[in-house]
Design a protein around this motif. Structure first.
Motif, PDB file in Angstrom:
ATOM      1  N   LEU A   1       0.816  -1.209   0.000  1.00 34.85           N
ATOM      2  CA  LEU A   1       0.000   0.000   0.000  1.00 34.85           C
ATOM      3  C   LEU A   1       0.852   1.262   0.000  1.00 34.85           C
ATOM      4  N   ASN A   2       2.090   1.139   0.498  1.00 36.73           N
ATOM      5  CA  ASN A   2       2.996   2.286   0.521  1.00 36.73           C
ATOM      6  C   ASN A   2       3.552   2.623  -0.859  1.00 36.73           C
ATOM      7  N   LEU A   3       3.280   1.785  -1.836  1.00 35.51           N
ATOM      8  CA  LEU A   3       3.763   2.053  -3.188  1.00 35.51           C
ATOM      9  C   LEU A   3       3.029   3.235  -3.826  1.00 35.51           C
ATOM     10  N   LEU A   4       1.778   3.462  -3.419  1.00 35.52           N
ATOM     11  CA  LEU A   4       1.027   4.619  -3.908  1.00 35.52           C
ATOM     12  C   LEU A   4       1.261   5.809  -2.983  1.00 35.52           C
ATOM     13  N   PRO A   5       1.324   7.007  -3.529  1.00 37.61           N
ATOM     14  CA  PRO A   5       1.500   8.197  -2.674  1.00 37.61           C
ATOM     15  C   PRO A   5       0.308   8.398  -1.733  1.00 37.61           C
ATOM     16  N   ARG A   6       0.578   8.999  -0.613  1.00 37.47           N
ATOM     17  CA  ARG A   6      -0.466   9.242   0.390  1.00 37.47           C
ATOM     18  C   ARG A   6      -1.602  10.101  -0.175  1.00 37.47           C
ATOM     19  N   GLU A   7      -1.283  11.014  -1.092  1.00 36.71           N
ATOM     20  CA  GLU A   7      -2.305  11.889  -1.671  1.00 36.71           C
ATOM     21  C   GLU A   7      -3.392  11.074  -2.386  1.00 36.71           C
ATOM     22  N   ILE A   8      -2.981   9.999  -3.051  1.00 39.36           N
ATOM     23  CA  ILE A   8      -3.953   9.156  -3.743  1.00 39.36           C
ATOM     24  C   ILE A   8      -4.846   8.462  -2.720  1.00 39.36           C
TER      25      ILE A   8
END
Length: 192
Positions: free
Chosen positions: A22-29
């Motif tokens: 899940l950390n592969l996507l940026p927090r903004e997404i």
């Protein structure tokens, strides 16, 4: 010594293998996703927050609370259950400037607690932020105050702005729905 370097290598391998995808996507997404979740159902946002640390962080951001909509949840629900998670959710939304929440808080202050000045202040704030419903409610309440001619005139001007915008009927429907919810609520408590 050879044994200790193998232990260190194993530790590195374990941490790499357990990296959260899940950390592969940026927090903004994740925050955008959480905002959509909060706009559909508050309970789903709470469930999302309990799922994992990544979702907790994303779903707890100010952006989520600022843009969440609450129109699917009857206003009376927020007036009755002051100690439930929905109430804390509303408070947080008001803190970050969520217009739907400001309107609901103003409604509660004015009608439930009888703090008319605070309620009108919140209605004016929501109206300034773009809530046509808050503007309509503010205008209606000002028109009901027959003692202050200046406030009545302000109410007439506000109602004219709403009429010109073409949203007078949708505002009327919004408040008919709210008062219908109140009638259901009062009947429910009267039967207990």
């Amino acid at each position: 010594m050879a044994g200790s370097s193998q232990k260190d290598r194993k530790k590195v391998d374990v941490s790499i293998q357990h990296e959260c995808p899940l950390n592969l996507l940026p927090r903004e997404i994740w925050s955008m996703i959480a905002t959509m979740v909060a706009s559909n159902l508050i309970e789903d946002l709470f469930n999302m927050q309990m799922t994992c640390k990544v979702f907790l962080g994303a779903a707890s951001s100010d952006a989520v609370y600022k843009h969440a909509t609450m129109s699917y949840k009857p206003l009376v629900h927020f007036l009755v259950y002051l100690d439930r998670p929905e109430r804390r959710f509303l408070d947080r939304c008001v803190e970050v400037g969520n217009v739907d929440a400001i309107l609901r808080q103003g409604f509660m202050e004015y009608f439930r607690f009888g703090r008319c000045d605070k309620g009108m202040e919140l209605f004016a704030r929501a109206s300034t932020e773009g809530s046509v419903e808050a503007c309509y409610l503010c205008a209606t309440l000002l028109l009901c105050d027959h003692e202050d001619e200046e406030e009545v005139q302000t109410g007439v001007q506000m109602m004219e702005v709403i009429r010109i915008s073409g949203q007078l009927e949708s505002c009327s429907k919004f408040f008919r729905d709210i008062f219908n919810d109140f009638m259901v609520f009062f009947k429910m408590f009267a039967s207990e």
